[in-house]
Design a protein around this motif. Structure first.
Motif, PDB file in Angstrom:
ATOM      1  N   TYR A  74       0.901  -0.920   0.301  1.00 33.40           N
ATOM      2  CA  TYR A  74       0.093   0.142   0.082  1.00 33.40           C
ATOM      3  C   TYR A  74       0.543   1.108  -0.110  1.00 33.40           C
ATOM      4  O   TYR A  74       0.751   2.255  -0.863  1.00 33.40           O
ATOM      5  N   TYR A  79      -1.351  -1.381  -5.341  1.00 32.89           N
ATOM      6  CA  TYR A  79      -2.649  -1.017  -5.071  1.00 32.89           C
ATOM      7  C   TYR A  79      -3.432  -2.391  -4.773  1.00 32.89           C
ATOM      8  O   TYR A  79      -4.391  -2.603  -3.467  1.00 32.89           O
ATOM      9  N   LEU A  83      -4.574  -4.615  -2.009  1.00 28.66           N
ATOM     10  CA  LEU A  83      -6.149  -4.412  -1.697  1.00 28.66           C
ATOM     11  C   LEU A  83      -5.974  -6.394  -1.218  1.00 28.66           C
ATOM     12  O   LEU A  83      -7.025  -6.973  -0.735  1.00 28.66           O
ATOM     13  N   PHE A  86      -5.295  -7.006   2.321  1.00 29.62           N
ATOM     14  CA  PHE A  86      -6.247  -6.711   3.439  1.00 29.62           C
ATOM     15  C   PHE A  86      -6.598  -8.009   3.058  1.00 29.62           C
ATOM     16  O   PHE A  86      -7.426  -8.156   4.163  1.00 29.62           O
ATOM     17  N   ARG A  87      -7.722  -7.672   2.101  1.00 31.73           N
ATOM     18  CA  ARG A  87      -9.292  -9.264   2.028  1.00 31.73           C
ATOM     19  C   ARG A  87      -8.351 -10.683   1.993  1.00 31.73           C
ATOM     20  O   ARG A  87      -9.327 -10.690   3.387  1.00 31.73           O
ATOM     21  N   ARG A  90      -8.598  -9.560   6.645  1.00 30.73           N
ATOM     22  CA  ARG A  90      -9.509  -9.574   7.636  1.00 30.73           C
ATOM     23  C   ARG A  90     -10.514 -10.715   7.238  1.00 30.73           C
ATOM     24  O   ARG A  90     -10.957 -10.986   8.306  1.00 30.73           O
ATOM     25  N   TYR A 101      -8.238   1.338   4.422  1.00 30.60           N
ATOM     26  CA  TYR A 101      -6.803   1.086   3.849  1.00 30.60           C
ATOM     27  C   TYR A 101      -7.674   0.799   2.542  1.00 30.60           C
ATOM     28  O   TYR A 101      -7.094   0.888   1.186  1.00 30.60           O
ATOM     29  N   MET A 102      -8.319  -0.424   2.854  1.00 36.89           N
ATOM     30  CA  MET A 102      -9.289  -0.885   1.039  1.00 36.89           C
ATOM     31  C   MET A 102     -10.099  -0.252   0.635  1.00 36.89           C
ATOM     32  O   MET A 102      -9.530  -0.359  -0.816  1.00 36.89           O
ATOM     33  N   CYS A 105      -7.105   2.037  -1.127  1.00 39.75           N
ATOM     34  CA  CYS A 105      -6.877   1.051  -2.790  1.00 39.75           C
ATOM     35  C   CYS A 105      -7.641   1.091  -3.713  1.00 39.75           C
ATOM     36  O   CYS A 105      -7.250   1.343  -5.064  1.00 39.75           O
ATOM     37  N   GLU A 106      -8.786   0.894  -3.169  1.00 39.22           N
ATOM     38  CA  GLU A 106     -10.083   0.901  -3.869  1.00 39.22           C
ATOM     39  C   GLU A 106     -10.306   3.074  -5.178  1.00 39.22           C
ATOM     40  O   GLU A 106      -9.766   3.181  -6.507  1.00 39.22           O
TER      41      GLU A 106
END
Length: 304
Positions: A74, A79, A83, A86-87, A90, A101-102, A105-106
């Motif tokens: 990140y 990105y 992402l 991060f997914r 999570r 953060y997610m 990223c989008e």
């Protein structure tokens, strides 16, 4: 190669608890890689990425390892890959603290509608205060990217904005609000909030002080040429130190008898000096800066 001074015990207790699913030796190695990744993130992102990838290769199902890799990616602008990490983190942890953060990223990928959709999800509505403020800052940035300057300001008018003082997130919230006001053209009010951000910024996370100077019209300019051989000889007669430039060294002057033309020459020289000083006067300029959450490898929610 891991520095010997890194023990792994520098990690937050909650992260060390996640590593208990690993063997003792592996847990110690992963912990040291995570610490190294965090410490190198600012000064050497490539090495930080290498350490984070090592941690994931040895502890792929540990949420903290996937989060660490996501944060490094990140911060380096990757990105799409961030992402994905991060997914995964999570899903493994069941925690929603990575949502800001997610969303960012989008935003970084230019998918603004998807960013707003994620920011308005039921999970986002349940975030604790610190994470909710971080999310609001990111969403404000999304609105600005979409050309919705007023919505970017309104979205930051949270109850926390009025009661914030020195909380970890206070300086960042003040700064983001001031930045959004600048985008709207409200420079006077923006200055007030930049001052608040500067006062609350104990760790130097923002450049609020510089933004205040820009609004006030102060900007130091280095007038010293890179190549001393090309220095304008007229500058040798002016004390430039108060204008942000280094005073050039001058050879000792030899005494000469005054001539009839010396008075006119001095007057011309003063006129040239005045012209150069006026040309050195700074111009204020403001620049928007995209605010992003601070990287951390704590599984907690502190991102102030």
């Amino acid at each position: 190669m891991l520095p010997e001074e890194i023990t792994g015990y520098e990690l937050d207790k909650s992260v060390r608890q996640q590593l208990r699913t690993l063997s003792k030796d592996n847990a110690e190695g992963v912990a040291r890689h995570l610490v190294a990744a965090a410490e190198l993130l600012e000064e050497n992102p490539e090495k930080a990425l290498d350490h984070a990838q090592h941690a994931v290769s040895r502890a792929g199902r540990v949420p903290a390892a996937r989060e660490a890799l996501g944060l490094v990616l990140y911060r380096t602008g990757e990105y799409a890959e961030a992402l994905r990490e991060f997914r995964t983190a999570r899903r493994l942890s069941g925690s929603d603290h990575l949502l800001p953060y997610m969303v960012d990223c989008e935003r970084g990928l230019g998918r603004y509608e998807r960013a707003l959709e994620l920011a308005n999800s039921p999970e986002a509505q349940r975030l604790p205060e610190a994470d909710n403020i971080e999310l609001a800052i990111v969403v404000s940035g999304v609105r600005r990217d979409m050309g919705q300057a007023r919505a970017a300001v309104v979205g930051l008018r949270l109850p926390a904005l009025q009661r914030a003082t020195t909380q970890p997130w206070a300086a960042r919230l003040f700064y983001a609000y001031a930045d959004a006001l600048m985008d709207l053209g409200e420079s006077d009010e923006a200055r007030e909030w930049f001052v608040k951000a500067d006062e609350a910024d104990r760790d130097g996370e923002t450049d609020a002080g510089d933004r205040i100077d820009q609004i006030d019209g102060f900007e130091l300019t280095d007038l010293t040429p890179e190549d001393e051989d090309e220095q304008d000889p007229r500058l040798a007669e002016i004390d430039l130190s108060e204008y942000g430039a280094v005073q050039p060294q001058r050879p000792e002057a030899t005494s000469v008898e005054p001539s009839e033309t010396s008075v006119d020459g001095a007057a011309n020289e003063r006129a040239v000096s005045d012209d150069i000083i006026e040309s050195a006067a700074p111009e204020a300029e403001s620049s928007g800066e995209r605010t992003v959450p601070r990287a951390t490898f704590d599984d907690g929610s502190s991102r102030g």
